[in-house]
Design a protein around this motif. Sequence first.
Motif, PDB file in Angstrom:
ATOM      1  N   MET A 112       0.838  -1.189   0.000  1.00 49.63           N
ATOM      2  CA  MET A 112       0.000   0.000   0.000  1.00 49.63           C
ATOM      3  C   MET A 112       0.877   1.245   0.000  1.00 49.63           C
ATOM      4  N   PRO A 113       0.635   2.190  -0.904  1.00 52.82           N
ATOM      5  CA  PRO A 113       1.388   3.441  -0.848  1.00 52.82           C
ATOM      6  C   PRO A 113       1.254   4.077   0.533  1.00 52.82           C
ATOM      7  N   ALA A 114       2.370   4.504   1.099  1.00 54.58           N
ATOM      8  CA  ALA A 114       2.375   4.967   2.488  1.00 54.58           C
ATOM      9  C   ALA A 114       1.647   6.288   2.669  1.00 54.58           C
ATOM     10  N   GLN A 139       5.188  18.379   6.923  1.00 55.04           N
ATOM     11  CA  GLN A 139       6.049  17.199   6.791  1.00 55.04           C
ATOM     12  C   GLN A 139       6.395  16.637   8.162  1.00 55.04           C
ATOM     13  N   VAL A 140       6.620  17.516   9.131  1.00 55.57           N
ATOM     14  CA  VAL A 140       6.936  17.074  10.480  1.00 55.57           C
ATOM     15  C   VAL A 140       5.746  16.321  11.076  1.00 55.57           C
ATOM     16  N   MET A 141       4.544  16.879  10.904  1.00 55.14           N
ATOM     17  CA  MET A 141       3.354  16.232  11.451  1.00 55.14           C
ATOM     18  C   MET A 141       3.158  14.841  10.845  1.00 55.14           C
ATOM     19  N   LEU A 142       3.361  14.740   9.529  1.00 53.70           N
ATOM     20  CA  LEU A 142       3.187  13.443   8.871  1.00 53.70           C
ATOM     21  C   LEU A 142       4.238  12.445   9.327  1.00 53.70           C
ATOM     22  N   ARG A 143       5.455  12.887   9.481  1.00 51.78           N
ATOM     23  CA  ARG A 143       6.522  11.990   9.909  1.00 51.78           C
ATOM     24  C   ARG A 143       6.253  11.500  11.335  1.00 51.78           C
ATOM     25  N   ASP A 185       0.911  26.018  12.984  1.00 48.80           N
ATOM     26  CA  ASP A 185       1.528  27.180  13.628  1.00 48.80           C
ATOM     27  C   ASP A 185       2.097  26.838  15.004  1.00 48.80           C
ATOM     28  N   ASP A 186       2.057  25.568  15.372  1.00 48.54           N
ATOM     29  CA  ASP A 186       2.539  25.156  16.682  1.00 48.54           C
ATOM     30  C   ASP A 186       4.036  25.469  16.797  1.00 48.54           C
ATOM     31  N   PRO A 187       4.458  26.198  17.828  1.00 50.51           N
ATOM     32  CA  PRO A 187       5.879  26.569  17.955  1.00 50.51           C
ATOM     33  C   PRO A 187       6.820  25.376  17.994  1.00 50.51           C
ATOM     34  N   THR A 188       6.432  24.322  18.705  1.00 49.34           N
ATOM     35  CA  THR A 188       7.304  23.150  18.798  1.00 49.34           C
ATOM     36  C   THR A 188       7.457  22.482  17.435  1.00 49.34           C
ATOM     37  N   VAL A 189       6.334  22.322  16.723  1.00 49.01           N
ATOM     38  CA  VAL A 189       6.377  21.726  15.390  1.00 49.01           C
ATOM     39  C   VAL A 189       7.245  22.569  14.468  1.00 49.01           C
ATOM     40  N   ASN A 190       7.106  23.887  14.543  1.00 47.19           N
ATOM     41  CA  ASN A 190       7.894  24.765  13.684  1.00 47.19           C
ATOM     42  C   ASN A 190       9.376  24.734  14.040  1.00 47.19           C
ATOM     43  N   ASP A 191       9.690  24.617  15.326  1.00 39.81           N
ATOM     44  CA  ASP A 191      11.097  24.497  15.715  1.00 39.81           C
ATOM     45  C   ASP A 191      11.718  23.228  15.135  1.00 39.81           C
ATOM     46  N   ALA A 217       0.895  -5.823  17.655  1.00 36.72           N
ATOM     47  CA  ALA A 217       0.933  -7.170  18.224  1.00 36.72           C
ATOM     48  C   ALA A 217       0.188  -8.168  17.340  1.00 36.72           C
ATOM     49  N   HIS A 218      -0.826  -7.695  16.631  1.00 35.70           N
ATOM     50  CA  HIS A 218      -1.622  -8.569  15.772  1.00 35.70           C
ATOM     51  C   HIS A 218      -1.168  -8.555  14.315  1.00 35.70           C
ATOM     52  N   GLY A 219      -0.109  -7.810  14.011  1.00 36.70           N
ATOM     53  CA  GLY A 219       0.367  -7.728  12.634  1.00 36.70           C
ATOM     54  C   GLY A 219      -0.516  -6.872  11.755  1.00 36.70           C
ATOM     55  N   ILE A 220      -1.214  -5.907  12.363  1.00 42.06           N
ATOM     56  CA  ILE A 220      -2.123  -5.018  11.643  1.00 42.06           C
ATOM     57  C   ILE A 220      -1.427  -3.675  11.433  1.00 42.06           C
ATOM     58  N   THR A 221      -1.464  -3.160  10.213  1.00 36.95           N
ATOM     59  CA  THR A 221      -0.869  -1.862   9.930  1.00 36.95           C
ATOM     60  C   THR A 221      -1.742  -0.747  10.492  1.00 36.95           C
ATOM     61  N   SER A 222      -1.146   0.156  11.256  1.00 38.41           N
ATOM     62  CA  SER A 222      -1.859   1.321  11.773  1.00 38.41           C
ATOM     63  C   SER A 222      -1.870   2.399  10.696  1.00 38.41           C
ATOM     64  N   GLN A 223      -3.066   2.787  10.295  1.00 38.29           N
ATOM     65  CA  GLN A 223      -3.225   3.802   9.254  1.00 38.29           C
ATOM     66  C   GLN A 223      -3.843   5.049   9.891  1.00 38.29           C
ATOM     67  N   ALA A 224      -3.187   6.194   9.713  1.00 34.59           N
ATOM     68  CA  ALA A 224      -3.616   7.409  10.389  1.00 34.59           C
ATOM     69  C   ALA A 224      -4.649   8.181   9.582  1.00 34.59           C
ATOM     70  N   TRP A 225      -5.719   8.600  10.272  1.00 31.29           N
ATOM     71  CA  TRP A 225      -6.555   9.641   9.669  1.00 31.29           C
ATOM     72  C   TRP A 225      -6.332  10.937  10.436  1.00 31.29           C
ATOM     73  N   SER A 226      -6.484  12.054   9.719  1.00 30.24           N
ATOM     74  CA  SER A 226      -6.166  13.392  10.252  1.00 30.24           C
ATOM     75  C   SER A 226      -4.768  13.443  10.862  1.00 30.24           C
ATOM     76  N   PRO A 227      -3.735  12.996  10.133  1.00 31.17           N
ATOM     77  CA  PRO A 227      -2.388  12.979  10.700  1.00 31.17           C
ATOM     78  C   PRO A 227      -1.800  14.370  10.902  1.00 31.17           C
ATOM     79  N   ASN A 228      -2.433  15.414  10.341  1.00 31.11           N
ATOM     80  CA  ASN A 228      -1.929  16.773  10.535  1.00 31.11           C
ATOM     81  C   ASN A 228      -2.458  17.418  11.804  1.00 31.11           C
ATOM     82  N   GLY A 229      -2.994  16.614  12.722  1.00 32.50           N
ATOM     83  CA  GLY A 229      -3.326  17.161  14.024  1.00 32.50           C
ATOM     84  C   GLY A 229      -4.795  17.271  14.335  1.00 32.50           C
ATOM     85  N   GLY A 230      -5.628  16.521  13.661  1.00 27.60           N
ATOM     86  CA  GLY A 230      -7.054  16.554  13.935  1.00 27.60           C
ATOM     87  C   GLY A 230      -7.843  17.092  12.764  1.00 27.60           C
TER      88      GLY A 230
END
Length: 232
Positions: free
Chosen positions: A16-18, A228-232, A211-217, A182-195
Amino acid sequence: MATDQPTLPLNHGVTMPALGLGVFQAAPDDTARAVETALRTGYRHIDTAAAYFNEHGVREGIRRSGLDRDDVFIETKVWINDYGFDATRHAFDKSAGKHGVETLDLLTLHQPIPTRFDLTLDAYRGLESLLADGKVRAIGVSNFTPQHLDRLLAKAEVVPAVNQIEIHPYFRQTPALEANQAHGITSQAWSPNGGITLCPGWGNDRRSTLDDPTVNDIAAAHGKTPAQVMLR
């Protein structure tokens, strides 16, 4: 499936494309434009659902992109009003028809019904039968807690390939991630940019996660964008 995007191996022998484009809350016309643009940009994975009411838009966006069917990973979800063995099989027919395809790459249950888990199990059996028939390449679940997974796996013959849940730095869901692993299931994120709204907090504290200061740092330190940081 030809793509330059990184891929994830699923437990059903499918890759599956990541990185995927989700089209939640997008109107059909907007969906078609977004999907076309995403595919021309390099995306190869589109995530939709029957409950989004824009599967036709996904089909049109893929058509406009000019890509072959085999070059796009199509994921969609069965909504709870189509749960049940026969109803879920019919839900596949409806979604496949809207997409104009004979096979879906990934079909999931949109969410469990805790008060009618027997119906959830019947729906999953429908997915298992579609997988056995070759109508879908992989099956999975969405928004399942570790407890829901335990109840499902006690009866299921096929372990879900994915569990699509909300995952981002503001909502890590570590127990769910550990249960999936533990079950060998891939975790797929929805709203990975913070909700869904990109705005955690309440009242005057609400702000875009980008605009989160920590994310921007972190982004500045690594020469990346906040997204890109949020997705990673």
